[in-house]
Design a protein around this motif. Structure first.
Motif, mmCIF file in Angstrom:
data_model
loop_
_atom_site.group_PDB
_atom_site.id
_atom_site.type_symbol
_atom_site.label_atom_id
_atom_site.label_comp_id
_atom_site.label_asym_id
_atom_site.label_seq_id
_atom_site.Cartn_x
_atom_site.Cartn_y
_atom_site.Cartn_z
ATOM 1 N N GLY A 8 41.400 29.842 48.396
ATOM 2 C CA GLY A 8 40.123 30.411 48.770
ATOM 3 C C GLY A 8 40.255 31.330 49.971
ATOM 4 O O GLY A 8 41.311 31.439 50.583
ATOM 5 N N GLY A 9 39.163 32.004 50.310
ATOM 6 C CA GLY A 9 39.174 32.888 51.454
ATOM 7 C C GLY A 9 38.004 33.828 51.439
ATOM 8 O O GLY A 9 37.041 33.640 50.686
ATOM 9 N N LEU A 10 38.097 34.833 52.295
ATOM 10 C CA LEU A 10 37.056 35.851 52.418
ATOM 11 C C LEU A 10 37.534 37.128 51.731
ATOM 12 O O LEU A 10 38.650 37.600 51.996
ATOM 13 N N VAL A 11 36.690 37.664 50.865
ATOM 14 C CA VAL A 11 37.063 38.868 50.127
ATOM 15 C C VAL A 11 35.828 39.746 49.976
ATOM 16 O O VAL A 11 34.699 39.238 49.937
ATOM 17 N N GLN A 12 36.042 41.043 49.878
ATOM 18 C CA GLN A 12 34.922 41.957 49.663
ATOM 19 C C GLN A 12 34.511 41.950 48.196
ATOM 20 O O GLN A 12 35.321 41.639 47.303
ATOM 21 N N ALA A 13 33.274 42.295 47.964
ATOM 22 C CA ALA A 13 32.778 42.396 46.595
ATOM 23 C C ALA A 13 33.671 43.344 45.797
ATOM 24 O O ALA A 13 34.079 44.393 46.307
ATOM 25 N N GLY A 14 33.979 42.936 44.582
ATOM 26 C CA GLY A 14 34.873 43.712 43.733
ATOM 27 C C GLY A 14 36.320 43.283 43.830
ATOM 28 O O GLY A 14 37.149 43.707 43.019
ATOM 29 N N GLY A 15 36.617 42.450 44.800
ATOM 30 C CA GLY A 15 37.982 41.993 44.994
ATOM 31 C C GLY A 15 38.350 40.821 44.105
ATOM 32 O O GLY A 15 37.569 40.390 43.247
ATOM 33 N N SER A 16 39.553 40.306 44.333
ATOM 34 C CA SER A 16 40.082 39.220 43.504
ATOM 35 C C SER A 16 40.663 38.116 44.368
ATOM 36 O O SER A 16 41.121 38.347 45.490
ATOM 37 N N LEU A 17 40.628 36.924 43.826
ATOM 38 C CA LEU A 17 41.284 35.764 44.421
ATOM 39 C C LEU A 17 41.847 34.918 43.293
ATOM 40 O O LEU A 17 41.309 34.911 42.170
#
Length: 116
Positions: A8-17
């Protein structure tokens, strides 16, 4: 049986994890009936995101179809959740579980935060 979720983590919209969940303490992998990923956003009930059966059949929540992919590694007793095109509404604590015979075991959860 213990499940350890991570990724998990912090990501911008449109990104992937990519989330992973490894199970330890399973003596007979043949007893694994299936795996699942759930999520719980603040003030909301826990909901199913995706699951995968021992035969490999998958099921997804409508809100993530086409964006998320669940997969598993039987040799490693690990389940994955690839999350693409993330949206702010995907923000939640994500939990994995495994069904052994008739018992469900849960991981501790991993936070996913998607910023707009």
């Amino acid at each position: 049986v213990q499940l350890q979720a991570c990724g998990g983590g912090l990501v911008q919209a449109g990104g992937s994890l990519r989330l992973s969940c490894a199970a330890s303490g399973i003596v007979f992998s043949i007893n694994i009936m299936g795996w699942g990923w759930y999520r719980q956003a603040p003030g909301k009930q826990r909901e199913l995101v995706a699951d995968i059966s021992s035969r490999g059949s998958t099921n997804y929540a409508d809100s993530v179809k086409g964006r998320f992919t669940i997969s598993r590694d039987n040799a490693e007793n690990t389940v994955y959740l690839q999350m693409n095109s993330l949206k702010p509404e995907d923000t939640a604590v994500y939990y994995c579980n495994v069904k052994l015979s008739r018992t469900y075991y849960w991981g501790q959860g991993t936070q996913v935060t998607v910023s707009s």
